[in-house]
Design a protein around this motif. Structure first.
Motif, PDB file in Angstrom:
ATOM      1  N   THR A 127      44.705  94.370  12.814  1.00  8.99           N
ATOM      2  CA  THR A 127      44.960  95.864  12.049  1.00  8.99           C
ATOM      3  C   THR A 127      45.716  95.377  10.791  1.00  8.99           C
ATOM      4  O   THR A 127      46.589  94.244  10.932  1.00  8.99           O
ATOM      5  N   THR A 134      40.661  94.055  17.406  1.00  8.68           N
ATOM      6  CA  THR A 134      40.038  95.197  16.928  1.00  8.68           C
ATOM      7  C   THR A 134      38.671  95.108  16.199  1.00  8.68           C
ATOM      8  O   THR A 134      38.454  94.054  15.423  1.00  8.68           O
ATOM      9  N   ASN A 191      37.776  97.470  11.799  1.00  9.33           N
ATOM     10  CA  ASN A 191      37.472  96.996  10.333  1.00  9.33           C
ATOM     11  C   ASN A 191      36.080  96.854  10.021  1.00  9.33           C
ATOM     12  O   ASN A 191      35.354  97.358   9.083  1.00  9.33           O
TER      13      ASN A 191
END
Lengths: 266, 361
Positions: free
Chosen positions: A30, A46, A49
């Motif tokens: 992030t 994560t 994106n």
């Protein structure tokens, strides 16, 4: 000694891969984590994106636009360069050597020189902000390169093969498509790769000649940075996705790439 | 029938072919003999239509075909380099001219296999040319020329890039392979021995000019001029300057005097060049009437069954071609013999004044 010999290329490759790894690393973080501190791998892994790029049209249209004009340019450059290179390879005509060299000098001016005349010309004839505009502009430096590479490959084919085909009764178009093009298939592949690569990485002309409808991914990347703050994770993901097409194309021509850099003259 | 009428080819300031007139008939084997750069390849390209003559015309069966596109003529050509289509299989390489001519598939198959059998290519039909040896590649090119059934088959030094054994083998087969076709068969070579082995007719070329054309044996035995005789001699022809007065001939720098045989005495007096083939210069006296000369050995080349002894005689460098192994130290003085009956006499302008006499062995 033997271990040191192994160590040198290893360190070199690590050194080369470091920026790419860092980009990949960032793309799975992030933005807060990126700005928060130093970490060798994502603590808070994560896919957000990537999800954003594949769902937001302002992002994925950038890729579609880029791929569209790059494809048009590649096809156009190779199609125009094939007959030109054949003429340079097989015929002697007035000023052939000068013309051939002059082609390459087109590569010696920075694209910025041509940005203004192209912009004015394309605006006047309604080509501004179209895929064709960028594809045509990139022909300026891709066609000369394509002619040079293809000429090298073609001159490696003995002229007697052409003659044998004519003696066998082939017409020129049939000979060219059925006999000659398969002979220089690797050359065509390498040429297409180089056209793809230069068109894909070129930013200045692509950015200048488009606004919304044909906006390339490189332009999207630079603009997003300023509009919605610093979304570094998103930009890293976009960067990774921009590397991938080049990596795929290079895989297909990996065995001929050196010959391509030597303009087919090995 | 192929007819060249006063054909010339001039590129820039260079004359490659100089006013050649030549008529070749169907079903004949014609050898173009000449050293490198004598214009053999250019002449063949003019015959094929791959190049256009600067002057003169080319006729096929009485019809003027000068300027007609190559693919509209029925011509096949085999090059010195092994030229095939590398991306096609051997089968497709041979079938290529038939495919273009839209021959039926069954007929193509029959003709390709027939040609492949004749040229011993049957086991390799599915391979590509680059997977074959040099000899097999050239056989593929020959098969393609054969299968087409062309009226004119041009072979430009087709065996020059092959090793000795393959060359012998293919050369023996070639006339047989093409003999049934009824085509005009043109074979270019630099080697006189190859012309003699092939037989047929020979055209000798020198600096773009056709110096003589006729049955190979006749051209060899009775060359029209000195240039032709030199072209047709390997090792080089032995020559010496000669001055004739009456029945006497003075040869060499030291004016050694010999008596001419009766028939030659009637020639006009003047300067001549006496010439004879290297195998007529021998190391043992062949008998009465032979001329005995002493010379200095310059080089000896031994091939095993034959020796080439280079000797300096009366200011001229001669070669003696003799059977067996004859080793001489450099600079040794030896006696060599030649029968003056063997002399060809060439007039000052190079034309043949008196042919060599044949002596019954």
């Amino acid at each position: 000694m033997k271990r040191a010999g192994f160590l040198v290329p290893f360190l070199y490759i690590v050194f080369l891969m470091l920026p790419i790894y860092w980009l990949l690393n960032m793309s799975f973080k992030t933005t807060n984590e990126i700005l928060g501190g130093f970490s060798m791998w994502p603590a808070d892994f994560t896919f957000d994106n990537y999800a954003k790029i594949f769902t937001d049209p302002t992002w994925y249209n950038g890729y579609i636009n880029s791929i569209t004009y790059v494809a048009i340019n590649t096809v156009l450059s190779v199609a125009v360069a094939l007959p030109a290179a054949y003429a340079f390879s097989r015929y002697r005509f007035l000023g052939d050597k000068h013309l051939f060299f002059w082609l390459l000098t087109n590569r010696m001016a920075p694209p910025a020189v041509f940005a203004l005349p192209f912009l004015q010309l394309y605006s006047a004839i309604g080509l501004f902000d179209t895929h064709l505009a960028v594809a045509l502009a990139h022909c300026l430096f891709n066609i000369p390169l394509a002619v040079w590479i293809l000429e090298g490959f073609m001159s490696g084919v003995p002229r007697e093969i052409d003659e044998t085909a004519y003696l066998d009764g082939y017409s020129f178009p049939r000979f060219f498509v059925k006999i000659f093009m398969p002979l220089i298939a690797s050359g065509i592949g390498v040429t297409a790769f180089f056209c793809f690569m230069f068109s894909w990485v070129e930013m200045l002309l692509a950015k200048t000649l488009t606004s919304v409808a044909a906006k390339p991914i490189v332009a999207t990347m630079t603009r997003t940075a300023s509009t919605s703050g610093y979304e570094l994770g998103l930009l890293a993901a976009a960067g990774v996705l921009t590397i991938i097409p080049g990596a795929i194309v290079i895989w297909f021509v990996r065995n001929y790439i050196a010959k391509g850099f030597a303009l087919g003259r090995v | 029938m192929l007819e060249l009428r006063q054909v010339s080819k001039i590129i820039g300031a260079e004359t490659h072919i100089d006013g050649v007139s030549l008529t070749l008939h169907p079903g004949t084997l014609n050898v173009l003999l000449g050293p490198t750069l004598s214009g053999k390849t250019t002449l063949m390209r003019l015959m094929a239509g791959l190049e256009q003559p600067t002057e003169g015309t080319v006729h096929v069966g009485g019809e003027d075909v000068t300027g007609r596109a190559v693919r509209k003529r029925n011509v096949a050509m085999v090059y010195q380099q092994f030229i095939n289509y590398p991306t096609l299989s051997v089968y497709e390489n041979i079938a290529s001219p038939l495919r273009v001519a839209r021959v039926g598939a069954a007929e193509i198959d029959r003709r390709v296999r027939e040609a492949a059998d004749l040229l011993k290519l049957a086991p390799y039909l599915e391979r590509t040319p680059l997977q074959l040896s040099g000899g097999q590649q050239q056989r593929t090119a020959l098969a393609r020329a054969l299968v087409k059934g062309a009226d004119l088959v041009l072979l430009d030094e087709p065996l020059a890039n092959l090793d000795y054994k393959l060359r012998e083998e293919l050369r023996a087969e070639l006339p047989r392979i093409f003999s049934q076709s009824g085509a005009i068969f043109v074979y270019a070579t630099t080697e006189p021995s190859e012309a003699l082995l092939l037989g047929g007719n020979t055209a000798t070329l020198h600096q773009g000019r056709l110096t003589q054309f006729g049955p190979t044996i006749d051209v060899y035995r009775d060359p029209a001029d000195l240039v032709t005789a030199r072209t047709f001699s390997d090792p080089p022809l032995n020559t010496i300057a000669a001055g004739k007065t009456g029945a006497r001939l003075m040869i060499g720098a030291e004016n050694m005097e010999i008596r001419l045989p009766g028939d030659a005495a009637s020639l006009p007096d003047g300067d001549y060049t006496a010439a004879f083939h290297p195998h007529h210069l021998v190391l043992k006296s062949p008998g009465r009437g032979a001329l005995k000369l002493s010379g200095t050995v310059a080089v000896t080349e031994i091939t095993g069954s034959e020796s080439f002894v280079h000797v300096d005689v009366h200011g001229a460098r001669w070669v003696s071609l003799v059977h067996g192994v004859h080793a001489f130290p450099l600079g040794a003085t030896i006696d060599v013999y030649v029968d003056p009956q063997r002399f060809m006499l060439f007039a000052a302008d190079g034309s043949l004044a008196r042919p060599a006499q044949r002596i019954a062995a």
